[in-house]
Design a protein around this motif. Sequence first.
Motif, PDB file in Angstrom:
ATOM      1  N   ALA A  29      61.479 -70.575  33.417  1.00 31.92           N
ATOM      2  CA  ALA A  29      59.971 -70.706  33.423  1.00 31.92           C
ATOM      3  C   ALA A  29      59.533 -70.425  32.288  1.00 31.92           C
ATOM      4  CB  ALA A  29      59.407 -69.687  34.617  1.00 31.92           C
ATOM      5  N   ILE A  30      60.056 -69.471  31.351  1.00 28.80           N
ATOM      6  CA  ILE A  30      59.575 -69.139  30.098  1.00 28.80           C
ATOM      7  C   ILE A  30      59.881 -70.314  29.032  1.00 28.80           C
ATOM      8  CG2 ILE A  30      60.223 -67.657  27.951  1.00 28.80           C
ATOM      9  CD1 ILE A  30      60.575 -65.513  30.065  1.00 28.80           C
ATOM     10  N   GLY A  31      60.951 -71.050  29.099  1.00 29.97           N
ATOM     11  CA  GLY A  31      61.340 -72.159  28.454  1.00 29.97           C
ATOM     12  C   GLY A  31      60.334 -73.438  28.583  1.00 29.97           C
ATOM     13  N   ILE A  32      60.152 -73.645  29.831  1.00 31.95           N
ATOM     14  CA  ILE A  32      58.781 -74.406  30.269  1.00 31.95           C
ATOM     15  C   ILE A  32      57.594 -74.203  29.546  1.00 31.95           C
ATOM     16  CG2 ILE A  32      57.659 -75.528  32.090  1.00 31.95           C
ATOM     17  CD1 ILE A  32      60.150 -75.596  33.777  1.00 31.95           C
ATOM     18  N   ILE A  33      57.458 -72.766  29.749  1.00 27.58           N
ATOM     19  CA  ILE A  33      56.012 -72.613  29.377  1.00 27.58           C
ATOM     20  C   ILE A  33      55.880 -72.568  27.645  1.00 27.58           C
ATOM     21  CG2 ILE A  33      54.692 -70.432  28.949  1.00 27.58           C
ATOM     22  CD1 ILE A  33      55.378 -69.571  31.668  1.00 27.58           C
ATOM     23  N   LEU A  34      57.112 -72.292  26.903  1.00 26.26           N
ATOM     24  CA  LEU A  34      57.108 -72.388  25.414  1.00 26.26           C
ATOM     25  C   LEU A  34      57.010 -73.714  25.016  1.00 26.26           C
ATOM     26  CD1 LEU A  34      59.773 -69.762  24.625  1.00 26.26           C
ATOM     27  CD2 LEU A  34      57.261 -69.627  24.077  1.00 26.26           C
ATOM     28  N   VAL A  35      57.623 -74.817  25.656  1.00 28.39           N
ATOM     29  CA  VAL A  35      57.725 -76.199  25.454  1.00 28.39           C
ATOM     30  C   VAL A  35      56.417 -76.591  25.721  1.00 28.39           C
ATOM     31  CG1 VAL A  35      58.382 -78.540  26.494  1.00 28.39           C
ATOM     32  CG2 VAL A  35      59.993 -76.663  25.850  1.00 28.39           C
ATOM     33  N   GLY A  36      55.725 -76.197  26.583  1.00 27.20           N
ATOM     34  CA  GLY A  36      54.034 -76.723  26.841  1.00 27.20           C
ATOM     35  C   GLY A  36      53.237 -76.127  25.713  1.00 27.20           C
ATOM     36  N   LEU A  37      53.473 -74.997  25.031  1.00 25.60           N
ATOM     37  CA  LEU A  37      52.562 -74.452  24.449  1.00 25.60           C
ATOM     38  C   LEU A  37      52.842 -75.095  22.844  1.00 25.60           C
ATOM     39  CD1 LEU A  37      52.900 -70.584  24.987  1.00 25.60           C
ATOM     40  CD2 LEU A  37      50.902 -72.185  25.354  1.00 25.60           C
ATOM     41  N   VAL A  38      53.997 -75.547  22.715  1.00 27.96           N
ATOM     42  CA  VAL A  38      54.330 -76.111  21.315  1.00 27.96           C
ATOM     43  C   VAL A  38      53.757 -77.716  21.379  1.00 27.96           C
ATOM     44  CG1 VAL A  38      56.188 -77.204  19.974  1.00 27.96           C
ATOM     45  CG2 VAL A  38      56.457 -74.854  20.928  1.00 27.96           C
ATOM     46  N   TRP A  40      51.328 -78.642  23.266  1.00 25.54           N
ATOM     47  CA  TRP A  40      49.870 -78.420  23.031  1.00 25.54           C
ATOM     48  C   TRP A  40      49.428 -78.366  21.786  1.00 25.54           C
ATOM     49  CZ3 TRP A  40      46.758 -74.454  21.634  1.00 25.54           C
ATOM     50  CH2 TRP A  40      45.391 -74.595  21.572  1.00 25.54           C
ATOM     51  N   ARG A  41      49.913 -77.493  20.921  1.00 20.81           N
ATOM     52  CA  ARG A  41      49.629 -77.082  19.571  1.00 20.81           C
ATOM     53  C   ARG A  41      49.915 -78.122  18.743  1.00 20.81           C
ATOM     54  NH1 ARG A  41      47.944 -73.154  16.061  1.00 20.81           N
ATOM     55  NH2 ARG A  41      48.943 -73.152  14.227  1.00 20.81           N
ATOM     56  N   MET A  42      50.729 -79.077  18.661  1.00 22.91           N
ATOM     57  CA  MET A  42      51.007 -80.330  18.016  1.00 22.91           C
ATOM     58  C   MET A  42      49.870 -81.280  18.481  1.00 22.91           C
ATOM     59  SD  MET A  42      55.055 -80.834  18.490  1.00 22.91           S
ATOM     60  CE  MET A  42      55.123 -82.629  17.404  1.00 22.91           C
ATOM     61  N   VAL A  43      49.618 -81.504  19.396  1.00 21.63           N
ATOM     62  CA  VAL A  43      48.689 -82.445  20.079  1.00 21.63           C
ATOM     63  C   VAL A  43      47.285 -82.002  19.336  1.00 21.63           C
ATOM     64  CG1 VAL A  43      47.171 -83.122  21.990  1.00 21.63           C
ATOM     65  CG2 VAL A  43      49.467 -83.071  22.047  1.00 21.63           C
ATOM     66  N   HIS A  44      47.116 -80.573  19.418  1.00 24.64           N
ATOM     67  CA  HIS A  44      45.773 -80.183  18.939  1.00 24.64           C
ATOM     68  C   HIS A  44      45.552 -80.250  17.294  1.00 24.64           C
ATOM     69  CE1 HIS A  44      42.505 -77.428  18.508  1.00 24.64           C
ATOM     70  NE2 HIS A  44      43.033 -76.474  17.664  1.00 24.64           N
ATOM     71  N   GLN A  45      46.919 -79.784  16.568  1.00 23.54           N
ATOM     72  CA  GLN A  45      46.783 -80.153  15.084  1.00 23.54           C
ATOM     73  C   GLN A  45      46.334 -81.556  14.967  1.00 23.54           C
ATOM     74  OE1 GLN A  45      50.655 -78.528  13.944  1.00 23.54           O
ATOM     75  NE2 GLN A  45      49.804 -76.569  13.829  1.00 23.54           N
TER      76      GLN A  45
END
Length: 92
Positions: A29-38, A40-45
């Motif tokens: 679950a932590i791995g999935i959350i981290l991948v999602g955050l990364v 999202w950050r790439m798309v936002h940038q």
Amino acid sequence: MVTETRIMRNRQWQRQRQKYWTVLGLLLAIGIILVGLVGWRMVHQREVRQALLQKYPVRGLELDQTSAYVDFNQAARHGVKYVYLRATQGAH
């Protein structure tokens, strides 16, 4: 006596197995959350960069002695309008 020992061992094994799967599930679950955050950050940038590029339609390059080979014809095809050449970099 023998069956009680077997029952105790079986319970211990079940507890260990349950702990193992709980920890594995949490890590997943932590791995999935981290991948999602990364992601999202790439798309936002990328969105922020596109907004900035639209704000400043004239684009250029800054080159110095550490810059690699630049194909100016290809740069012009990609919208580069000017090149700033830096001749020095600090006082040595």
